[in-house]
Motif scaffolding. Structure first.
Motif, PDB file in Angstrom:
ATOM      1  N   ASP A   1       0.810  -1.212   0.000  1.00  0.00           N
ATOM      2  CA  ASP A   1       0.000   0.000   0.000  1.00  0.00           C
ATOM      3  C   ASP A   1       0.849   1.270   0.000  1.00  0.00           C
ATOM      4  N   TYR A   2       2.071   1.179   0.526  1.00  0.00           N
ATOM      5  CA  TYR A   2       2.957   2.345   0.552  1.00  0.00           C
ATOM      6  C   TYR A   2       3.275   2.852  -0.855  1.00  0.00           C
ATOM      7  N   MET A   3       3.118   2.012  -1.854  1.00  0.00           N
ATOM      8  CA  MET A   3       3.399   2.436  -3.225  1.00  0.00           C
ATOM      9  C   MET A   3       2.394   3.476  -3.716  1.00  0.00           C
ATOM     10  N   TRP A   4       1.275   3.620  -3.016  1.00  0.00           N
ATOM     11  CA  TRP A   4       0.257   4.616  -3.376  1.00  0.00           C
ATOM     12  C   TRP A   4       0.229   5.783  -2.379  1.00  0.00           C
ATOM     13  N   ASP A   5       1.234   5.860  -1.541  1.00  0.00           N
ATOM     14  CA  ASP A   5       1.318   6.934  -0.548  1.00  0.00           C
ATOM     15  C   ASP A   5       1.906   8.186  -1.202  1.00  0.00           C
ATOM     16  N   THR A   6       1.050   9.105  -1.568  1.00  0.00           N
ATOM     17  CA  THR A   6       1.495  10.291  -2.307  1.00  0.00           C
ATOM     18  C   THR A   6       2.308  11.259  -1.448  1.00  0.00           C
ATOM     19  N   ARG A   7       2.386  11.008  -0.153  1.00  0.00           N
ATOM     20  CA  ARG A   7       3.234  11.841   0.698  1.00  0.00           C
ATOM     21  C   ARG A   7       4.714  11.582   0.428  1.00  0.00           C
ATOM     22  N   VAL A   8       4.997  10.445  -0.184  1.00  0.00           N
ATOM     23  CA  VAL A   8       6.371  10.074  -0.538  1.00  0.00           C
ATOM     24  C   VAL A   8       6.554  10.300  -2.033  1.00  0.00           C
ATOM     25  N   PRO A   9       7.637  10.953  -2.450  1.00  0.00           N
ATOM     26  CA  PRO A   9       7.850  11.202  -3.891  1.00  0.00           C
ATOM     27  C   PRO A   9       7.819   9.905  -4.695  1.00  0.00           C
ATOM     28  N   LEU A  10       7.320  10.000  -5.905  1.00  0.00           N
ATOM     29  CA  LEU A  10       7.197   8.818  -6.751  1.00  0.00           C
ATOM     30  C   LEU A  10       8.543   8.149  -6.978  1.00  0.00           C
ATOM     31  N   TRP A  11       9.604   8.937  -7.169  1.00  0.00           N
ATOM     32  CA  TRP A  11      10.920   8.350  -7.432  1.00  0.00           C
ATOM     33  C   TRP A  11      11.380   7.487  -6.259  1.00  0.00           C
ATOM     34  N   ALA A  12      11.034   7.916  -5.031  1.00  0.00           N
ATOM     35  CA  ALA A  12      11.419   7.130  -3.854  1.00  0.00           C
ATOM     36  C   ALA A  12      10.614   5.842  -3.775  1.00  0.00           C
ATOM     37  N   ARG A  13       9.334   5.926  -4.111  1.00  0.00           N
ATOM     38  CA  ARG A  13       8.512   4.717  -4.103  1.00  0.00           C
ATOM     39  C   ARG A  13       8.979   3.728  -5.163  1.00  0.00           C
ATOM     40  N   LEU A  14       9.413   4.252  -6.298  1.00  0.00           N
ATOM     41  CA  LEU A  14       9.863   3.375  -7.388  1.00  0.00           C
ATOM     42  C   LEU A  14      11.161   2.660  -7.049  1.00  0.00           C
ATOM     43  N   LEU A  15      11.863   3.119  -6.021  1.00  0.00           N
ATOM     44  CA  LEU A  15      13.065   2.392  -5.587  1.00  0.00           C
ATOM     45  C   LEU A  15      12.706   0.981  -5.115  1.00  0.00           C
ATOM     46  N   SER A  16      11.438   0.785  -4.753  1.00  0.00           N
ATOM     47  CA  SER A  16      11.002  -0.551  -4.344  1.00  0.00           C
ATOM     48  C   SER A  16      10.934  -1.531  -5.498  1.00  0.00           C
ATOM     49  N   SER A  17      11.206  -1.057  -6.698  1.00  0.00           N
ATOM     50  CA  SER A  17      11.282  -1.977  -7.833  1.00  0.00           C
ATOM     51  C   SER A  17      12.415  -2.980  -7.678  1.00  0.00           C
ATOM     52  N   PHE A  18      13.248  -2.794  -6.642  1.00  0.00           N
ATOM     53  CA  PHE A  18      14.280  -3.801  -6.380  1.00  0.00           C
ATOM     54  C   PHE A  18      13.658  -5.165  -6.122  1.00  0.00           C
ATOM     55  N   HIS A  19      12.382  -5.197  -5.724  1.00  0.00           N
ATOM     56  CA  HIS A  19      11.728  -6.486  -5.508  1.00  0.00           C
ATOM     57  C   HIS A  19      11.707  -7.326  -6.782  1.00  0.00           C
ATOM     58  N   ILE A  20      11.783  -6.667  -7.926  1.00  0.00           N
ATOM     59  CA  ILE A  20      11.837  -7.379  -9.209  1.00  0.00           C
ATOM     60  C   ILE A  20      13.279  -7.519  -9.681  1.00  0.00           C
ATOM     61  N   GLY A  21      14.033  -6.437  -9.588  1.00  0.00           N
ATOM     62  CA  GLY A  21      15.402  -6.451 -10.102  1.00  0.00           C
ATOM     63  C   GLY A  21      16.350  -7.320  -9.304  1.00  0.00           C
ATOM     64  N   LEU A  22      16.192  -7.324  -7.983  1.00  0.00           N
ATOM     65  CA  LEU A  22      17.129  -8.082  -7.143  1.00  0.00           C
ATOM     66  C   LEU A  22      17.068  -9.587  -7.403  1.00  0.00           C
ATOM     67  N   PRO A  23      15.892 -10.217  -7.434  1.00  0.00           N
ATOM     68  CA  PRO A  23      15.876 -11.652  -7.725  1.00  0.00           C
ATOM     69  C   PRO A  23      16.492 -11.995  -9.079  1.00  0.00           C
ATOM     70  N   LEU A  24      16.252 -11.154 -10.078  1.00  0.00           N
ATOM     71  CA  LEU A  24      16.842 -11.403 -11.400  1.00  0.00           C
ATOM     72  C   LEU A  24      18.359 -11.319 -11.346  1.00  0.00           C
ATOM     73  N   ALA A  25      18.873 -10.327 -10.623  1.00  0.00           N
ATOM     74  CA  ALA A  25      20.328 -10.183 -10.497  1.00  0.00           C
ATOM     75  C   ALA A  25      20.932 -11.376  -9.766  1.00  0.00           C
ATOM     76  N   LEU A  26      20.252 -11.857  -8.743  1.00  0.00           N
ATOM     77  CA  LEU A  26      20.781 -12.986  -7.976  1.00  0.00           C
ATOM     78  C   LEU A  26      20.740 -14.283  -8.785  1.00  0.00           C
ATOM     79  N   LEU A  27      19.686 -14.459  -9.564  1.00  0.00           N
ATOM     80  CA  LEU A  27      19.626 -15.638 -10.435  1.00  0.00           C
ATOM     81  C   LEU A  27      20.758 -15.610 -11.455  1.00  0.00           C
ATOM     82  N   TRP A  28      21.010 -14.440 -12.004  1.00  0.00           N
ATOM     83  CA  TRP A  28      22.115 -14.303 -12.944  1.00  0.00           C
ATOM     84  C   TRP A  28      23.441 -14.584 -12.257  1.00  0.00           C
ATOM     85  N   ALA A  29      23.604 -14.071 -11.049  1.00  0.00           N
ATOM     86  CA  ALA A  29      24.860 -14.257 -10.317  1.00  0.00           C
ATOM     87  C   ALA A  29      25.122 -15.728 -10.016  1.00  0.00           C
TER      88      ALA A  29
END
Length: 203
Positions: free
Chosen positions: A91-119
């Motif tokens: 739900d924090y991803m829709w919290d407009t009190r936090v800048p969108l760029w900061a919320r988008l940092l949570s995209s690591f939930h997708i990028g991190l597993p891919l990086a670890l699988l590659w590693a």
């Protein structure tokens, strides 16, 4: 298998740069307590694993991150399509009190597993990862219980499915721990053991 500080000449620097941007932003907008999240600890340990070329750290955080990434992406997608959360916790991803760029940092939930699988194609999968991640989770569950109940960090006050407490603190923590190991970590461990050769074993 390739391990050591030269295992990832580019990715290790990407991980360091990510940490230098992500960590101060998360502390600023969500506070130090948020770093007790299993997902956030996974970022720090995974980046450390990539920096040092540690197959154990990389493998343990893959055990932690793969299912978390799937649940996170599914919950986000469900909210976008239906207007409701499937599991909750995003739900924090829709919290407009936090800048969108900061919320988008949570995209690591997708990028991190891919990086670890590659590693792990380079390092292999360290079979000790399950035990290490279980120990990390146990420590974080206990530490999270010292935070106010409103945080419900790592679901140590209410479980994510039924949104209820399973008795006194020791009983509830035991339920959450067993559930995490039995239904998340152990299946992921089996999958990774099948996908990648054991550390020190060549195909």
């Amino acid at each position: 298998m390739t391990t050591g500080t030269n295992a990832f000449p580019v990715l290790r620097w990407v991980g360091l740069l990510w940490t230098l941007v992500w960590l101060p932003a998360y502390i600023r907008f969500w506070g130090w307590a948020n770093l007790l999240h299993l997902c956030d600890v996974a970022v720090l340990l995974a980046c450390a694993g990539l920096w040092w070329g540690s197959s154990l750290l990389i493998s343990s955080q893959a055990v932690s991150s793969l299912a978390a990434g799937i649940f996170w992406a599914t919950d986000i997608g469900w909210r976008l399509v239906t207007g409701r959360f499937l599991v909750g916790g995003t739900d924090y991803m829709w919290d407009t009190r936090v800048p969108l760029w900061a919320r988008l940092l949570s995209s690591f939930h997708i990028g991190l597993p891919l990086a670890l699988l590659w590693a792990m194609r380079k390092t292999g999968y360290d079979r000790r990862a399950l035990a290490l991640q279980a120990a990390i989770a146990a420590g974080l569950f206990v530490a999270s219980r010292f935070l106010p109940a409103g945080y419900n960090m790592n679901y140590v006050y209410q479980d994510p499915l039924f949104h209820r407490s399973w008795g006194p603190a020791p009983a509830h923590l035991a339920v959450i721990f067993v559930g995490a190991v039995a239904f998340v970590y152990w299946p992921t461990h089996l999958l990774l053991s099948w996908m990648f050769p054991a550390v020190g074993v060549t195909k």
